[in-house]
Design an enzyme around this catalytic site. Structure first.
Site, PDB file in Angstrom:
ATOM      1  N   TYR A  92       0.798  -1.230   0.000  1.00 26.07           N
ATOM      2  CA  TYR A  92       0.000   0.000   0.000  1.00 26.07           C
ATOM      3  C   TYR A  92       0.832   1.282   0.000  1.00 26.07           C
ATOM      4  O   TYR A  92       0.299   2.366  -0.197  1.00 26.07           O
ATOM      5  CB  TYR A  92      -0.985  -0.006   1.179  1.00 26.07           C
ATOM      6  CG  TYR A  92      -2.153  -0.926   0.914  1.00 26.07           C
ATOM      7  CD1 TYR A  92      -1.975  -2.305   0.933  1.00 26.07           C
ATOM      8  CD2 TYR A  92      -3.407  -0.427   0.601  1.00 26.07           C
ATOM      9  CE1 TYR A  92      -3.022  -3.165   0.657  1.00 26.07           C
ATOM     10  CE2 TYR A  92      -4.457  -1.287   0.330  1.00 26.07           C
ATOM     11  CZ  TYR A  92      -4.263  -2.649   0.354  1.00 26.07           C
ATOM     12  OH  TYR A  92      -5.302  -3.491   0.071  1.00 26.07           O
TER      13      TYR A  92
ATOM     14  N   LYS B 125       1.907 -15.903   3.001  1.00 26.12           N
ATOM     15  CA  LYS B 125       2.126 -16.724   1.803  1.00 26.12           C
ATOM     16  C   LYS B 125       3.627 -16.991   1.747  1.00 26.12           C
ATOM     17  O   LYS B 125       4.299 -16.746   0.747  1.00 26.12           O
ATOM     18  CB  LYS B 125       1.613 -15.947   0.576  1.00 26.12           C
ATOM     19  CG  LYS B 125       1.590 -16.732  -0.711  1.00 26.12           C
ATOM     20  CD  LYS B 125       0.617 -17.895  -0.713  1.00 26.12           C
ATOM     21  CE  LYS B 125       0.796 -18.728  -1.978  1.00 26.12           C
ATOM     22  NZ  LYS B 125       0.128 -20.042  -1.887  1.00 26.12           N
TER      23      LYS B 125
ATOM     24  N   ASP C 147      -4.183 -18.758   0.977  1.00 30.35           N
ATOM     25  CA  ASP C 147      -5.112 -19.497   0.109  1.00 30.35           C
ATOM     26  C   ASP C 147      -5.870 -20.553   0.923  1.00 30.35           C
ATOM     27  O   ASP C 147      -7.090 -20.697   0.798  1.00 30.35           O
ATOM     28  CB  ASP C 147      -4.387 -20.111  -1.097  1.00 30.35           C
ATOM     29  CG  ASP C 147      -3.056 -20.761  -0.737  1.00 30.35           C
ATOM     30  OD1 ASP C 147      -2.580 -20.568   0.401  1.00 30.35           O
ATOM     31  OD2 ASP C 147      -2.487 -21.471  -1.582  1.00 30.35           O
TER      32      ASP C 147
ATOM     33  N   ASP D 166      -6.969  -7.046   3.660  1.00 29.39           N
ATOM     34  CA  ASP D 166      -8.011  -6.433   2.841  1.00 29.39           C
ATOM     35  C   ASP D 166      -8.872  -7.510   2.191  1.00 29.39           C
ATOM     36  O   ASP D 166     -10.108  -7.477   2.234  1.00 29.39           O
ATOM     37  CB  ASP D 166      -7.339  -5.564   1.762  1.00 29.39           C
ATOM     38  CG  ASP D 166      -8.348  -4.837   0.895  1.00 29.39           C
ATOM     39  OD1 ASP D 166      -9.405  -4.447   1.408  1.00 29.39           O
ATOM     40  OD2 ASP D 166      -8.081  -4.674  -0.308  1.00 29.39           O
TER      41      ASP D 166
ATOM     42  N   ASP E 133     -13.051  -9.072   3.179  1.00 29.75           N
ATOM     43  CA  ASP E 133     -14.229  -9.064   2.297  1.00 29.75           C
ATOM     44  C   ASP E 133     -14.891 -10.441   2.341  1.00 29.75           C
ATOM     45  O   ASP E 133     -16.119 -10.559   2.407  1.00 29.75           O
ATOM     46  CB  ASP E 133     -13.836  -8.720   0.850  1.00 29.75           C
ATOM     47  CG  ASP E 133     -14.035  -7.231   0.537  1.00 29.75           C
ATOM     48  OD1 ASP E 133     -13.832  -6.402   1.443  1.00 29.75           O
ATOM     49  OD2 ASP E 133     -14.395  -6.892  -0.614  1.00 29.75           O
TER      50      ASP E 133
HETATM   51  P1  ATP Z   1     -13.060  -0.227  -1.698  1.00 33.99           P
HETATM   52  O1  ATP Z   1     -11.978  -0.732  -2.569  1.00 33.99           O
HETATM   53  O2  ATP Z   1     -13.104   1.263  -1.551  1.00 33.99           O
HETATM   54  O3  ATP Z   1     -13.184  -0.954  -0.391  1.00 33.99           O
HETATM   55  P2  ATP Z   1     -14.779  -1.885  -3.230  1.00 33.99           P
HETATM   56  O4  ATP Z   1     -14.494  -1.707  -4.663  1.00 33.99           O
HETATM   57  O5  ATP Z   1     -14.241  -3.070  -2.511  1.00 33.99           O
HETATM   58  O6  ATP Z   1     -14.409  -0.546  -2.446  1.00 33.99           O
HETATM   59  P3  ATP Z   1     -17.378  -1.350  -2.215  1.00 33.99           P
HETATM   60  O7  ATP Z   1     -17.516   0.071  -2.562  1.00 33.99           O
HETATM   61  O8  ATP Z   1     -17.110  -1.653  -0.802  1.00 33.99           O
HETATM   62  O9  ATP Z   1     -16.293  -1.961  -3.160  1.00 33.99           O
HETATM   63  O10 ATP Z   1     -18.661  -2.146  -2.648  1.00 33.99           O
HETATM   64  C1  ATP Z   1     -18.679  -3.240  -3.565  1.00 33.99           C
HETATM   65  C2  ATP Z   1     -20.132  -3.656  -3.723  1.00 33.99           C
HETATM   66  O11 ATP Z   1     -20.605  -4.245  -2.502  1.00 33.99           O
HETATM   67  C3  ATP Z   1     -21.067  -2.499  -3.986  1.00 33.99           C
HETATM   68  O12 ATP Z   1     -21.153  -2.143  -5.334  1.00 33.99           O
HETATM   69  C4  ATP Z   1     -22.374  -3.013  -3.437  1.00 33.99           C
HETATM   70  O13 ATP Z   1     -23.012  -3.867  -4.345  1.00 33.99           O
HETATM   71  C5  ATP Z   1     -21.931  -3.840  -2.237  1.00 33.99           C
HETATM   72  N1  ATP Z   1     -21.951  -3.022  -1.007  1.00 33.99           N
HETATM   73  C6  ATP Z   1     -20.916  -2.416  -0.403  1.00 33.99           C
HETATM   74  N2  ATP Z   1     -21.319  -1.743   0.681  1.00 33.99           N
HETATM   75  C7  ATP Z   1     -22.652  -1.925   0.775  1.00 33.99           C
HETATM   76  C8  ATP Z   1     -23.656  -1.473   1.683  1.00 33.99           C
HETATM   77  N3  ATP Z   1     -23.374  -0.693   2.735  1.00 33.99           N
HETATM   78  N4  ATP Z   1     -24.929  -1.848   1.461  1.00 33.99           N
HETATM   79  C9  ATP Z   1     -25.242  -2.637   0.426  1.00 33.99           C
HETATM   80  N5  ATP Z   1     -24.345  -3.098  -0.464  1.00 33.99           N
HETATM   81  C10 ATP Z   1     -23.058  -2.744  -0.299  1.00 33.99           C
END
Ligand code: ATP
Length: 357
Positions: free
Chosen positions: A137, A194, A227, A251, A255
């Site tokens: 980062y 990793k 993984d 990160d 998710d």
């Molecule tokens: P970042 O890299 O900034 O973390 P990202 O590209 O991982 O962003 P997000 O903006 O977190 O992506 O969101 C990805 C998708 O997840 C969104 O387009 C939406 O569909 C879903 N999502 C994220 N946050 C929410 C929320 N609070 N409520 C509903 N859906 C969400």
């Protein structure tokens, strides 16, 4: 309430759905009667496009000096192609304020939110401690012979002895001090890397993990390659307690972990440097595709607010908020992503009403 005793919170809603979910989090905090005062900052894409400001020159020093905590929304806007404002504001807070521990609790509130079969809330209750100031980062590296068939791109993965040691020690200390939701002690720290492929950086993490673990003989240690960890997280989330890892793996796996909790809209986090002003933010980003439609789930931001109040010593108010969100989830008084029918504002108002009782 005496002005002096109120905790001062800097609020930066930011971009996209950050501007929708943070106001809901503020309303919920207000409803609990918590002794806080908010100062809002308009840093984000709109401000950057208007006058070129990402953050004023003394921004970080001012936040650290004048506030007890920061509550941030999300940063990122398709109109700013370079994403420069997001880097300067969000990564700037993490790096310049040296908020080296990103703590992301992974808790399933209700079985209906988990995509896995037969998994109950007691089965998903772990925390990921992500290193927040190093790794890839720092954006070190470069591009050579750009646009030609011979192009070379490098992205350096920075791992310092100091950085690795402090995050691993933080994870052990966290494990020693915290209990699970059911009150039982946390017992194990798992390090994820990793190191079979990234031998230099992985080797450092492995050595430091072993060394620091000797200071905590009561805590069990585990190790998984990233993984394998992804596979295990889906196969059996019960085995996780405290997970420590680097910036990028943290990160990615959070998710995946958010998926176990009902999606990105449910996940909360804090960026910490013990003894300094901490920055609280929902795990999700600005989500441009759903921004401005009143459909974003505000519960991740609201649970983040609850974490912040607990951190500031307002346990009662924090617990009220958590109980209200739990009730909303159970009664399906949430947004569509978690099986409800309410809009962002309605869902926030429902929780605020409950939290205020
Ligand atoms: P970042 O890299 O900034 O973390 P990202 O590209 O991982 O962003 P997000 O903006 O977190 O992506 O969101 C990805 C998708 O997840 C969104 O387009 C939406 O569909 C879903 N999502 C994220 N946050 C929410 C929320 N609070 N409520 C509903 N859906 C969400």
């Amino acid at each position: 309430m005496d002005q002096q005793t109120k905790k001062r919170i800097a609020v930066i809603p930011g971009d996209g759905i950050g501007q929708e979910v943070i106001p809901q989090a503020l309303n919920v905090i207000r409803a609990t009667g918590a002794a806080v005062e908010f100062t809002e900052f308009d840093w984000g894409a709109d401000r950057y496009l208007r006058d070129g400001t990402t953050l004023p020159p003394d921004g970080f020093a001012m936040l650290a000096r004048d506030y007890d905590a920061i509550l941030a929304g999300a940063f990122g806007d398709p109109r700013v192609k370079t994403n420069i404002h997001a880097k300067e504001i969000l990564l700037g807070m993490r790096f310049q304020m040296d908020l080296y521990a990103n703590v992301r609790p992974v808790r399933l509130l209700d079985a209906s939110l988990c995509p896995l079969k037969g998994v109950e809330p007691k089965d998903v209750d772990f925390v990921v401690i992500r290193e927040n100031t190093e790794g890839v980062y720092g954006d070190l590296g470069g591009v050579f012979k750009k646009g030609t068939p011979d192009e070379i791109a490098t992205q350096e993965d920075i791992n310092t002895r100091k950085g690795v040691e402090r995050i691993i020690r933080y994870a052990f200390e966290y494990c020693a001090r915290h209990t699970k939701q059911d009150g039982s002690p946390r017992r194990s720290v798992l390090m994820c890397d990793k190191s079979n492929a990234m031998t230099h950086a992985g080797g450092l993490w492995q050595r430091v993990f072993k060394e620091v673990s000797t200071e905590f003989p009561q805590i069990t240690t585990q190790h998984l390659y990233v993984d394998a960890l992804c596979m295990q997280m889906v196969r059996d989330p019960r085995q996780f307690d405290v997970v420590v890892t680097n910036n990028m793996f943290g990160d990615i796996i959070t998710d995946l972990a958010a998926g176990l909790q009902g999606g990105l809209g449910m996940a909360a986090s804090v960026n910490i440097h013990p003894g300094r002003t901490s920055m609280f933010e929902p795990v999700h980003g600005s989500a441009p595709p759903i921004a401005g439609k009143d459909i974003a789930n505000p519960f991740g931001a609201i649970l983040t607010a609850a974490m912040m109040l607990a951190h500031l010593g307002m346990t009662r108010e924090s617990e009220k908020i958590e109980a209200a969100v739990l009730e909303a989830v159970r009664q399906k008084k949430g947004t569509q992503d978690i099986g409800g029918t309410l809009g962002t504002r309605e869902a926030g108002e429902w929780v605020a009403e409950r939290a205020g009782k």
